[in-house]
Design an enzyme around this catalytic site. Structure first.
Site, PDB file in Angstrom:
ATOM      1  N   THR A  14      30.094  16.554  36.989  1.00  0.00           N
ATOM      2  CA  THR A  14      29.511  17.390  38.035  1.00  0.00           C
ATOM      3  C   THR A  14      30.569  18.063  38.896  1.00  0.00           C
ATOM      4  O   THR A  14      30.409  19.215  39.320  1.00  0.00           O
ATOM      5  CB  THR A  14      28.576  16.539  38.923  1.00  0.00           C
ATOM      6  OG1 THR A  14      27.470  16.082  38.140  1.00  0.00           O
ATOM      7  CG2 THR A  14      28.043  17.333  40.106  1.00  0.00           C
ATOM      8  N   THR A  90      30.008  11.112  37.301  1.00  0.00           N
ATOM      9  CA  THR A  90      29.781   9.816  37.959  1.00  0.00           C
ATOM     10  C   THR A  90      28.900   8.874  37.142  1.00  0.00           C
ATOM     11  O   THR A  90      28.864   7.674  37.419  1.00  0.00           O
ATOM     12  CB  THR A  90      29.141  10.013  39.338  1.00  0.00           C
ATOM     13  OG1 THR A  90      27.897  10.713  39.194  1.00  0.00           O
ATOM     14  CG2 THR A  90      30.061  10.802  40.267  1.00  0.00           C
ATOM     15  N   ASP A  91      28.189   9.397  36.129  1.00  0.00           N
ATOM     16  CA  ASP A  91      27.275   8.536  35.369  1.00  0.00           C
ATOM     17  C   ASP A  91      27.977   7.330  34.762  1.00  0.00           C
ATOM     18  O   ASP A  91      27.369   6.253  34.648  1.00  0.00           O
ATOM     19  CB  ASP A  91      26.613   9.337  34.241  1.00  0.00           C
ATOM     20  CG  ASP A  91      25.528  10.272  34.737  1.00  0.00           C
ATOM     21  OD1 ASP A  91      25.151  10.166  35.917  1.00  0.00           O
ATOM     22  OD2 ASP A  91      25.058  11.109  33.939  1.00  0.00           O
TER      23      ASP A  91
END
Length: 336
Positions: A14, A90-91
């Site tokens: 992201t 960030t996942d």
């Protein structure tokens, strides 16, 4: 006095996303573009190297990607780097960071960061997180702490950190012990430390396949048998302090005689116990059947540790010692 030098590696995520022709965001920004967008970095008194290594969403990164990345980082650390910053989605940060932590024995900090809001949104948090991560990577206070995760001005140990919310910019937490420190007026302040560091060699051959199976209400365990047949090791995310349904026991006992089975809690914080409950399927029953307790390690971290331990040729006793140390149940000197 020599200025600190930090390598910034971009993997996508992201933090690096821009709008495509469909009107949705996809990763496209390079490491140099990310660095150029950080206000105040030019006045931070340090030198920046950049490397665009991948351009993928965090969900598409692989174990092999991170092992290859660490090989590249190792080659560059010999050139006088103070530290390394990795930007990614960030996942999967909580898993990639722990993998890097287990691979990295050196004193230079490796800091992983990302963003919850992409650069097209109001209040995008990427530039602030990247600046904070660079400052931590350049700080003497961060040396010998292994791999760290820095977002929202909090400094987390890779072994503890979890993503706790799907959209909040304050999503990253360390439920078992809290953050190691914080950014205060641009400086890294460390307020607590882990009792020891644990590392294993990078796999050179085929990666062991590690399954993760979560206990759910009414599950008879038949699906677990199918998973277990396809893997080299299994992590069970049990209820509460490490409980599973009683119908699982015959299959789980058979599986545990063939491959290592690690017992964790699906709750996300707190330990697996060892000797409080005594009913069939309780933690003491499962440990008596040869399951390996993960202590404070969550299921996702346990999967990474079991994978590297098996890849390094560790036996059942050595794997148990590794989990006792990493999970906070035994002395760090017992690390195999």
């Amino acid at each position: 006095m020599q200025r600190p030098r930090v390598l910034v590696v971009a993997l996508g995520g992201t933090i690096a996303m821009t709008v495509d022709q469909t009107g949705r965001v996809t990763p496209s920004l390079t490491a140099q573009q990310l660095v150029d967008a950080v206000p105040g970095l030019a006045d931070a008194g340090l030198d920046i190297d950049v490397l665009s290594f991948r351009s993928q969403p965090g969900a598409s990164l692989t174990i092999a990607d991170i092992i290859e990345l660490y090989g590249e980082i190792t080659r560059r650390l010999g050139g006088g780097l103070t530290g390394v910053v990795i930007t990614q989605g960030t996942d999967t940060i909580e898993e990639t960071a722990y993998l890097l932590d287990l691979l990295h024995p050196g004193p230079q900090p490796i800091v992983v960061t990302g963003a919850m809001r992409n650069p097209t949104q109001a209040g995008a948090d990427g530039p602030a997180n990247l600046l904070a991560a660079i400052r931590v990577a350049a700080s003497p206070a961060a040396r010998d702490l292994g791999c760290l995760v820095v977002l929202a001005d909090d400094i987390h140990a890779a072994r503890r950190v979890r993503k706790s919310h799907s959209t909040s910019v304050a999503t990253f937490v360390s439920p078992n012990g809290g953050p190691l420190g914080h950014l205060v007026e641009g400086s890294a302040i460390i307020v607590n430390r882990l009792p020891g560091r644990h590392t294993l060699p990078a796999p050179r051959d085929r990666l062991p396949r590690i399954g993760l199976y979560t206990a759910t209400l009414g599950d008879d365990g038949s699906m677990m048998e199918g998973v277990a047949r396809a893997v080299d090791g299994l992590v069970v995310a049990g209820f509460g302090v490490g409980h599973v349904p009683e119908p699982w026991l015959p299959a789980l006992t058979t599986v545990g005689a063939r491959i290592p089975v690690v017992l964790t809690s699906r709750t996300g914080s707190g330990p697996v116990l060892a000797g409080t409950y005594g009913f069939p399927g309780s933690e003491s029953d499962l440990l008596g059947r040869g399951m390996i307790p993960a202590g404070l390690l969550d299921p996702y971290k346990a999967r990474i540790l079991l994978m590297l331990a098996l890849a390094a040729g560790r036996d059942h006793e050595q794997i148990s010692a590794a989990f006792a140390a990493a999970g906070g149940l035994g002395p760090v000197t017992d690390w195999p």
